[in-house]
Motif scaffolding. Structure first.
Motif, PDB file in Angstrom:
ATOM      1  N   GLY A  91      -2.187   9.503  -6.927  1.00  0.00           N
ATOM      2  CA  GLY A  91      -1.346   8.499  -7.529  1.00  0.00           C
ATOM      3  C   GLY A  91      -2.214   8.028  -8.891  1.00  0.00           C
ATOM      4  N   LYS A  92      -2.764   8.286 -10.061  1.00  0.00           N
ATOM      5  CA  LYS A  92      -3.308   7.619 -11.098  1.00  0.00           C
ATOM      6  C   LYS A  92      -3.114   9.002 -11.788  1.00  0.00           C
ATOM      7  CE  LYS A  92      -8.041   6.068  -8.980  1.00  0.00           C
ATOM      8  NZ  LYS A  92      -9.573   6.276  -8.861  1.00  0.00           N
ATOM      9  N   SER A  93      -3.028   7.871 -13.464  1.00  0.00           N
ATOM     10  CA  SER A  93      -2.987   9.043 -14.270  1.00  0.00           C
ATOM     11  C   SER A  93      -4.130   9.866 -14.663  1.00  0.00           C
ATOM     12  CB  SER A  93      -3.324   8.393 -15.694  1.00  0.00           C
ATOM     13  OG  SER A  93      -2.023   6.902 -16.002  1.00  0.00           O
ATOM     14  N   VAL A  94      -3.929  11.238 -15.043  1.00  0.00           N
ATOM     15  CA  VAL A  94      -5.301  12.285 -15.317  1.00  0.00           C
ATOM     16  C   VAL A  94      -5.307  12.517 -16.207  1.00  0.00           C
ATOM     17  CG1 VAL A  94      -5.533  14.211 -14.148  1.00  0.00           C
ATOM     18  CG2 VAL A  94      -4.633  12.920 -12.703  1.00  0.00           C
ATOM     19  N   THR A  95      -5.699  13.572 -17.135  1.00  0.00           N
ATOM     20  CA  THR A  95      -5.873  13.511 -18.075  1.00  0.00           C
ATOM     21  C   THR A  95      -6.403  15.913 -18.421  1.00  0.00           C
ATOM     22  OG1 THR A  95      -6.787  11.531 -19.154  1.00  0.00           O
ATOM     23  CG2 THR A  95      -7.777  13.428 -21.159  1.00  0.00           C
ATOM     24  N   VAL A  96      -5.882  15.972 -18.312  1.00  0.00           N
ATOM     25  CA  VAL A  96      -6.158  17.267 -19.107  1.00  0.00           C
ATOM     26  C   VAL A  96      -6.344  17.881 -20.147  1.00  0.00           C
ATOM     27  CG1 VAL A  96      -5.182  19.744 -18.190  1.00  0.00           C
ATOM     28  CG2 VAL A  96      -4.074  17.341 -17.461  1.00  0.00           C
ATOM     29  N   THR A  97      -7.378  18.855 -19.954  1.00  0.00           N
ATOM     30  CA  THR A  97      -8.133  19.128 -20.889  1.00  0.00           C
ATOM     31  C   THR A  97      -8.391  20.831 -21.209  1.00  0.00           C
ATOM     32  OG1 THR A  97      -9.683  17.029 -21.462  1.00  0.00           O
ATOM     33  CG2 THR A  97     -10.789  19.251 -22.384  1.00  0.00           C
ATOM     34  N   HIS A  98      -8.008  21.260 -21.894  1.00  0.00           N
ATOM     35  CA  HIS A  98      -8.025  23.112 -21.871  1.00  0.00           C
ATOM     36  C   HIS A  98      -8.847  23.643 -22.849  1.00  0.00           C
ATOM     37  CE1 HIS A  98      -4.489  25.831 -20.799  1.00  0.00           C
ATOM     38  NE2 HIS A  98      -6.229  26.644 -20.432  1.00  0.00           N
ATOM     39  N   GLN A  99      -9.224  23.949 -22.713  1.00  0.00           N
ATOM     40  CA  GLN A  99     -10.697  24.834 -23.268  1.00  0.00           C
ATOM     41  C   GLN A  99     -10.275  26.477 -23.410  1.00  0.00           C
ATOM     42  OE1 GLN A  99     -14.206  22.311 -23.856  1.00  0.00           O
ATOM     43  NE2 GLN A  99     -14.147  22.754 -22.177  1.00  0.00           N
ATOM     44  N   ARG A 100      -9.695  27.209 -24.497  1.00  0.00           N
ATOM     45  CA  ARG A 100      -9.559  28.418 -24.227  1.00  0.00           C
ATOM     46  C   ARG A 100     -10.750  29.656 -24.833  1.00  0.00           C
ATOM     47  NH1 ARG A 100      -4.681  30.895 -24.054  1.00  0.00           N
ATOM     48  NH2 ARG A 100      -4.520  30.462 -22.499  1.00  0.00           N
ATOM     49  N   ILE A 101     -11.020  30.237 -24.542  1.00  0.00           N
ATOM     50  CA  ILE A 101     -11.569  31.626 -25.189  1.00  0.00           C
ATOM     51  C   ILE A 101      -9.902  32.590 -25.513  1.00  0.00           C
ATOM     52  CG2 ILE A 101     -13.164  33.517 -25.911  1.00  0.00           C
ATOM     53  CD1 ILE A 101     -15.229  31.504 -23.816  1.00  0.00           C
ATOM     54  N   ASP A 102     -10.075  32.980 -26.310  1.00  0.00           N
ATOM     55  CA  ASP A 102      -9.195  33.667 -26.750  1.00  0.00           C
ATOM     56  C   ASP A 102      -9.281  35.317 -28.034  1.00  0.00           C
ATOM     57  OD1 ASP A 102      -7.621  32.970 -28.732  1.00  0.00           O
ATOM     58  OD2 ASP A 102      -6.205  32.175 -26.895  1.00  0.00           O
ATOM     59  N   ALA A 103      -8.279  35.375 -28.550  1.00  0.00           N
ATOM     60  CA  ALA A 103      -8.441  36.222 -30.412  1.00  0.00           C
ATOM     61  C   ALA A 103      -8.056  35.008 -31.193  1.00  0.00           C
ATOM     62  CB  ALA A 103      -7.287  37.393 -30.272  1.00  0.00           C
ATOM     63  N   GLU A 104      -8.097  34.066 -31.175  1.00  0.00           N
ATOM     64  CA  GLU A 104      -8.175  33.703 -32.149  1.00  0.00           C
ATOM     65  C   GLU A 104      -8.138  31.788 -31.523  1.00  0.00           C
ATOM     66  OE1 GLU A 104      -6.556  33.351 -35.059  1.00  0.00           O
ATOM     67  OE2 GLU A 104      -6.057  35.839 -34.361  1.00  0.00           O
ATOM     68  N   HIS A 105      -9.163  31.764 -30.233  1.00  0.00           N
ATOM     69  CA  HIS A 105      -9.814  30.465 -30.026  1.00  0.00           C
ATOM     70  C   HIS A 105     -11.075  30.513 -29.517  1.00  0.00           C
ATOM     71  CE1 HIS A 105      -4.819  29.959 -29.209  1.00  0.00           C
ATOM     72  NE2 HIS A 105      -5.865  28.645 -29.837  1.00  0.00           N
ATOM     73  N   SER A 106     -12.269  29.530 -30.347  1.00  0.00           N
ATOM     74  CA  SER A 106     -13.482  29.954 -29.574  1.00  0.00           C
ATOM     75  C   SER A 106     -14.053  31.133 -29.652  1.00  0.00           C
ATOM     76  CB  SER A 106     -13.318  29.816 -28.403  1.00  0.00           C
ATOM     77  OG  SER A 106     -13.139  28.453 -27.698  1.00  0.00           O
ATOM     78  N   ASN A 107     -13.817  32.288 -30.845  1.00  0.00           N
ATOM     79  CA  ASN A 107     -13.590  33.098 -31.307  1.00  0.00           C
ATOM     80  C   ASN A 107     -14.357  33.094 -32.868  1.00  0.00           C
ATOM     81  OD1 ASN A 107     -14.220  35.689 -31.821  1.00  0.00           O
ATOM     82  ND2 ASN A 107     -12.356  36.164 -30.103  1.00  0.00           N
ATOM     83  N   ALA A 108     -15.070  32.846 -33.409  1.00  0.00           N
ATOM     84  CA  ALA A 108     -15.985  33.258 -35.158  1.00  0.00           C
ATOM     85  C   ALA A 108     -15.264  34.080 -35.854  1.00  0.00           C
ATOM     86  CB  ALA A 108     -17.171  32.914 -35.122  1.00  0.00           C
ATOM     87  N   TYR A 109     -15.164  35.857 -34.392  1.00  0.00           N
ATOM     88  CA  TYR A 109     -15.326  36.735 -35.176  1.00  0.00           C
ATOM     89  C   TYR A 109     -14.056  36.564 -35.604  1.00  0.00           C
ATOM     90  CZ  TYR A 109     -14.306  41.846 -34.724  1.00  0.00           C
ATOM     91  OH  TYR A 109     -13.760  42.971 -34.893  1.00  0.00           O
ATOM     92  N   ALA A 110     -12.669  36.767 -35.089  1.00  0.00           N
ATOM     93  CA  ALA A 110     -11.360  36.592 -35.682  1.00  0.00           C
ATOM     94  C   ALA A 110     -11.534  36.287 -37.234  1.00  0.00           C
ATOM     95  CB  ALA A 110     -10.689  35.550 -34.961  1.00  0.00           C
ATOM     96  N   GLU A 111     -12.035  34.713 -36.977  1.00  0.00           N
ATOM     97  CA  GLU A 111     -12.196  34.228 -39.053  1.00  0.00           C
ATOM     98  C   GLU A 111     -12.786  35.010 -39.296  1.00  0.00           C
ATOM     99  OE1 GLU A 111     -11.782  31.970 -41.786  1.00  0.00           O
ATOM    100  OE2 GLU A 111     -10.581  31.667 -40.138  1.00  0.00           O
TER     101      GLU A 111
END
Length: 550
Positions: free
Chosen positions: A470-490
């Protein structure tokens, strides 16, 4: 009916499953002197910044003799020397610097009592007279020798514990671990199993005499695979601690406050031809952990003791890199993170099912002076955090009240026909936990041992039993993959520079933190059930946090 590329994940926030043991707050490395380098302090500060409880830090070479300068696979403190008459000389200068640095960053020492000081090594295994200048033979074999005098070893351990008691206080050092040696079943110990057990008797007696509340244990053996030397060594050690004749006291058995052994998913050695080898195996990690548990279970007196997998990793040889063997490049990528997430989840589930207090130590830190993304097993390269570091950032955010989690695509690696699940679809699994009544964290990983596998799966997530319906819910979606949270790709996009120029480094560094898959969004939890859908690639990890509005 769901498609073959869909995983149905159901979380029931009303089905409490007890405490989620945040048992991953342990790290270790060979090079004790790296602790006090600027790079080492920078990395420890990052662990301090994200920790929900102190990290325990386990380096090798605490008692080794040398120049106090760390290099790959070696370190030294000169804590023990002898004068010309054979009288011991204790010098805690470097030891104090190391422990002070750990505590400065709110970490705690996991004290590995080893290896053998040059002046204390048994001449039957090592001739110091032929090695006084270059110390090459000492670094080859002498450090792994038994002591020439077990009483002097006792006195060294006693003096160290007593010194730490005086410097840091009894209450503080009672929270540390005091573990004898490392992997005595292989080349780290040149003596016999009986000599190692004797060393443990003297060690445990010395620790307890100096600090009755200190926790002492071992034996830190390698993978206890079925019918392996490591399994026999672990069992022989436990048998000695339970029923053997104590070489120091003459009584029966020896004190044991925790048990430790290691599990690795595979192993690689230098290969200039860079031929592809089998990938690491989650099945091997789980199988050998379960076999270690079966061995421990033979001894009722040790039931209830903590067990620390004081090295649990995809493979061995942390100092080897992709230039030594191209297979080791997986450590630079999101694969290292997904393997760790899968392995930690499987062994943690096994432990929970068996009521086993199991702790997990990742054998990784950093290497000073390496080329960027060398491929060594580290959290950070040239100060740039790898994807594996971001997994630990995810872990640090997760609540402690575990709730039910089921996935239609979850696998039991023990059911695989081979060690790597060839022919199997990837394992999509995870866990969930509440933080009070206003936040739910759901971690979902997608892993297959084949590092070349690609593909994307749809995850249909149903969350039932929400405490904030019955409340508003904030959805936060953090990700590790080939393009996210992954300095190796850069780094790859920047041309793979061994030593990035300032502009390149800034671009790479900008991608080394934990990143969002999408901007946080608000949804209405009109009932106690909420449904979300997202795609997750193979070797990807998602952390979804659902937070109720105030």
């Amino acid at each position: 009916m769901s498609s073959p590329q869909t995983a149905q994940v159901r979380v029931d926030a009303s089905a409490w499953q007890g405490e989620l043991a945040h048992s991953w707050n342990y790290i270790g490395y060979d090079e004790i002197n790296y602790t006090t380098t600027p790079e080492g302090e920078e990395l420890l500060a990052k662990f301090m910044a994200m920790q929900e409880k102190p990290y325990f830090v386990r380096p090798h070479h605490l008692f080794c003799t040398g120049n106090g300068h760390g290099i790959p696979k070696w370190g030294s403190t000169n804590a023990y020397l002898e004068d010309d008459d054979g009288t011991p000389i204790y010098d805690w200068t470097i030891v104090d610097q190391v422990f002070d640095t750990m505590l400065k960053y709110r970490c705690k020492p996991f004290v590995e009592l080893g290896f053998m000081p040059q002046d204390l090594a048994d001449p039957a295994h090592y001739d110091i007279g032929a090695d006084a200048w270059s110390a090459q033979q000492y670094r080859a074999t002498g450090w792994a020798a038994p002591p020439k005098d077990y009483q002097k070893w006792y006195d060294l351990v006693h003096a160290l514990v007593q010194h730490c008691q005086q410097r840091y206080g009894e209450n503080e050092i009672a929270t540390w671990y005091w573990e004898l040696w490392n992997e005595p079943d292989i080349f780290y110990w040149r003596g016999t199993p009986e000599e190692f057990n004797k060393l443990y008797d003297y060690t445990a007696a010395a620790v307890r005499a100096a600090s009755p509340s200190a926790r002492v244990g071992g034996p830190a053996t390698t993978n206890p695979g079925p019918s392996s030397r490591a399994a026999a060594y672990l069992e022989g050690f436990l048998e000695h601690c339970a029923n053997g004749r104590n070489a120091y006291t003459g009584g029966t058995g020896a004190p044991l406050d925790f048990i430790s052994f290691h599990v690795k998913g595979g192993g690689y050695r230098a290969d200039p031809r860079h031929r592809k080898q089998n990938p690491p195996s989650v099945k091997q990690v789980l199988r050998d952990t379960a076999n270690g548990y079966a061995i421990i279970s033979k001894y009722p007196q040790f039931q209830g003791l903590e067990c620390i997998l004081s090295e649990i990793d995809p493979d061995g040889w942390a100092a080897g890199g992709a230039h030594d063997n191209a297979n080791l490049n997986f450590r630079n990528t999101e694969y290292y993170a997904s393997f760790t997430a899968a392995a930690f989840d499987k062994v943690s589930r096994f432990a929970k099912q068996n009521g086993w207090d199991l702790r997990l130590l990742t054998w990784a830190f950093l290497f000073v002076g390496e080329r960027c993304f060398e491929g060594t097993r580290v959290f950070s390269t040239q100060g740039i955090d790898k994807a594996i570091m971001n997994l630990f950032r995810m872990y640090a955010q997760i609540g402690t009240q575990q709730v039910a989690f089921e996935s239609s695509a979850a696998k039991n690696p023990l059911d695989y026909a081979d060690m790597n699940g060839r022919g199997e679809k990837p394992d999509i699994a995870g866990f969930a936990a509440l933080s009070g009544s206003k936040r739910l964290d759901v971690l979902v990983y997608n892993h297959h041992d084949d590092w070349d596998m690609r593909g994307e799966y749809t995850v249909e997530l149903e969350v039932a039993g929400l405490p904030f319906a019955g409340k508003s819910v904030t959805v936060t979606h953090q990700r590790i993959d080939a393009e996210h949270s992954n300095a190796y790709a850069e780094w790859v996009r920047q041309g793979r520079p061994n030593y990035p120029a300032p502009g390149q480094r800034a671009a790479i560094k900008a991608r080394d933190g934990l990143e969002l898959l999408e901007a946080p969004r608000t949804v209405e939890a009109t009932s106690s059930t909420l449904r979300l859908s997202f795609t997750l690639p193979v070797h990807g990890i998602s952390l979804l946090t659902l937070t109720a509005a105030e």
